[in-house]
Design an enzyme around this catalytic site. Structure first.
Site, PDB file in Angstrom:
ATOM      1  CB  CYS A 156      11.766  22.555  46.396  1.00  0.00           C
ATOM      2  SG  CYS A 156      11.837  23.988  47.473  1.00  0.00           S
ATOM      3  CG  ASP A 187      10.532  23.278  50.639  1.00  0.00           C
ATOM      4  OD1 ASP A 187       9.622  22.452  50.489  1.00  0.00           O
ATOM      5  OD2 ASP A 187      11.710  22.973  50.834  1.00  0.00           O
ATOM      6  CB  CYS A 209      14.098  20.509  52.867  1.00  0.00           C
ATOM      7  SG  CYS A 209      15.150  21.942  52.634  1.00  0.00           S
ATOM      8  CB  CYS A 215      17.375  25.370  51.550  1.00  0.00           C
ATOM      9  SG  CYS A 215      17.259  23.859  50.568  1.00  0.00           S
TER      10      CYS A 215
HETATM   11 FE1  FES Z   1      13.309  23.581  48.942  1.00  0.00          FE
HETATM   12 FE2  FES Z   1      15.099  23.094  50.724  1.00  0.00          FE
HETATM   13  S1  FES Z   1      14.418  21.737  49.173  1.00  0.00           S
HETATM   14  S2  FES Z   1      13.918  24.873  50.491  1.00  0.00           S
END
Ligand code: FES
Length: 123
Positions: free
Chosen positions: A33, A35, A58, A102
Protein backbone atom coordinates in the site's frame (compact mmCIF):
# COMPACT_ATOMS: atom_id res chain seq x y z
CA UNK A 1 -16.16 -0.13 10.21
CA UNK A 2 -13.70 0.85 13.00
CA UNK A 3 -14.06 0.31 16.75
CA UNK A 4 -14.26 3.31 19.08
CA UNK A 5 -10.72 2.52 20.27
CA UNK A 6 -9.36 2.71 16.72
CA UNK A 7 -11.12 6.02 16.09
CA UNK A 8 -9.88 7.37 19.42
CA UNK A 9 -6.23 6.47 18.74
CA UNK A 10 -6.47 7.76 15.18
CA UNK A 11 -7.92 11.06 16.43
CA UNK A 12 -5.44 11.41 19.28
CA UNK A 13 -2.34 9.36 18.45
CA UNK A 14 0.09 8.80 21.34
CA UNK A 15 3.87 9.21 21.22
CA UNK A 16 4.02 10.91 17.82
CA UNK A 17 7.30 12.65 17.04
CA UNK A 18 11.00 12.00 17.03
CA UNK A 19 13.68 11.30 19.66
CA UNK A 20 16.95 13.16 19.71
CA UNK A 21 19.86 10.73 20.03
CA UNK A 22 17.77 7.56 19.84
CA UNK A 23 19.45 4.21 20.48
CA UNK A 24 17.88 2.93 17.30
CA UNK A 25 15.84 4.26 14.41
CA UNK A 26 14.27 2.11 11.71
CA UNK A 27 12.05 2.73 8.72
CA UNK A 28 9.61 0.05 7.69
CA UNK A 29 7.25 0.19 4.74
CA UNK A 30 4.47 -1.91 3.32
CA UNK A 31 5.18 -2.32 -0.37
CA UNK A 32 1.55 -3.34 -0.94
CA UNK A 33 0.00 0.00 0.00
CA UNK A 34 3.04 2.30 0.18
CA UNK A 35 2.49 3.18 3.83
CA UNK A 36 5.56 3.60 6.04
CA UNK A 37 6.68 4.12 9.63
CA UNK A 38 9.85 5.71 10.92
CA UNK A 39 10.31 4.56 14.51
CA UNK A 40 12.71 5.76 17.21
CA UNK A 41 13.52 3.94 20.45
CA UNK A 42 15.32 5.06 23.57
CA UNK A 43 16.57 2.05 25.50
CA UNK A 44 18.14 1.91 28.94
CA UNK A 45 19.05 -1.25 30.84
CA UNK A 46 17.06 -3.43 28.45
CA UNK A 47 13.92 -1.28 28.91
CA UNK A 48 12.27 0.82 26.20
CA UNK A 49 12.10 4.12 28.06
CA UNK A 50 10.74 6.11 25.12
CA UNK A 51 9.22 5.43 21.75
CA UNK A 52 8.32 7.94 19.08
CA UNK A 53 7.39 7.59 15.43
CA UNK A 54 6.29 9.26 12.28
CA UNK A 55 3.73 7.38 10.28
CA UNK A 56 2.66 7.94 6.72
CA UNK A 57 -0.38 5.83 6.32
CA UNK A 58 -4.05 5.08 6.59
CA UNK A 59 -6.24 5.56 9.67
CA UNK A 60 -5.63 1.99 10.83
CA UNK A 61 -1.86 2.36 10.43
CA UNK A 62 -1.91 5.49 12.60
CA UNK A 63 -4.20 3.97 15.25
CA UNK A 64 -2.28 0.69 15.45
CA UNK A 65 1.10 2.42 15.63
CA UNK A 66 -0.22 4.63 18.42
CA UNK A 67 -1.58 1.62 20.32
CA UNK A 68 1.55 -0.45 19.72
CA UNK A 69 3.72 2.39 21.05
CA UNK A 70 1.78 2.37 24.33
CA UNK A 71 2.15 -1.42 24.50
CA UNK A 72 5.97 -1.34 24.40
CA UNK A 73 6.85 1.83 26.30
CA UNK A 74 8.32 0.85 29.67
CA UNK A 75 8.62 -2.79 28.60
CA UNK A 76 11.69 -4.97 28.20
CA UNK A 77 13.07 -5.70 24.75
CA UNK A 78 11.90 -9.30 25.07
CA UNK A 79 8.36 -8.18 25.92
CA UNK A 80 8.36 -5.79 22.97
CA UNK A 81 9.31 -8.62 20.63
CA UNK A 82 6.15 -10.44 21.71
CA UNK A 83 3.88 -7.63 20.45
CA UNK A 84 2.32 -9.13 17.34
CA UNK A 85 -0.08 -7.67 14.82
CA UNK A 86 -2.86 -9.84 16.31
CA UNK A 87 -2.21 -8.49 19.81
CA UNK A 88 -2.26 -4.89 18.61
CA UNK A 89 -5.49 -5.44 16.68
CA UNK A 90 -7.01 -7.25 19.67
CA UNK A 91 -6.06 -4.40 22.01
CA UNK A 92 -8.04 -2.07 19.76
CA UNK A 93 -11.11 -4.29 19.80
CA UNK A 94 -10.36 -5.74 16.37
CA UNK A 95 -9.80 -4.48 12.86
CA UNK A 96 -11.63 -5.17 9.63
CA UNK A 97 -10.01 -8.11 7.78
CA UNK A 98 -8.75 -5.93 4.96
CA UNK A 99 -7.03 -3.69 7.51
CA UNK A 100 -5.11 -6.38 9.41
CA UNK A 101 -2.00 -5.68 7.36
CA UNK A 102 -1.97 -2.19 8.87
CA UNK A 103 -1.43 -3.55 12.39
CA UNK A 104 1.26 -5.78 10.94
CA UNK A 105 3.12 -2.67 9.82
CA UNK A 106 3.29 -1.27 13.37
CA UNK A 107 4.25 -4.57 15.01
CA UNK A 108 6.85 -5.19 12.32
CA UNK A 109 8.36 -1.74 12.83
CA UNK A 110 8.74 -2.30 16.57
CA UNK A 111 10.23 -5.77 16.14
CA UNK A 112 12.59 -4.48 13.45
CA UNK A 113 13.80 -1.67 15.72
CA UNK A 114 14.33 -3.95 18.70
CA UNK A 115 16.07 -6.56 16.57
CA UNK A 116 18.34 -3.92 15.02
CA UNK A 117 19.29 -2.75 18.51
CA UNK A 118 19.97 -6.28 19.74
CA UNK A 119 21.87 -7.26 16.60
CA UNK A 120 23.32 -4.10 15.03
CA UNK A 121 24.48 -4.50 11.44
CA UNK A 122 28.23 -4.82 11.03
CA UNK A 123 29.82 -1.48 10.16
FE1 FES B 1 -1.47 0.30 4.31
FE2 FES B 1 -3.21 0.63 6.17
S1 FES B 1 -3.59 0.62 4.03
S2 FES B 1 -1.08 0.37 6.38
Amino acid sequence: MYTDAVVEHFSNPRNVGTIENPNVVVKVGDPGCGDAILIFLKIEDNIITDVKYKVYGCAAAIATTSKASTMVKGKTLEEALEVTDEKVAEALGGLPDEKMHCSNLSATAIRAAVTRYMHPPEE
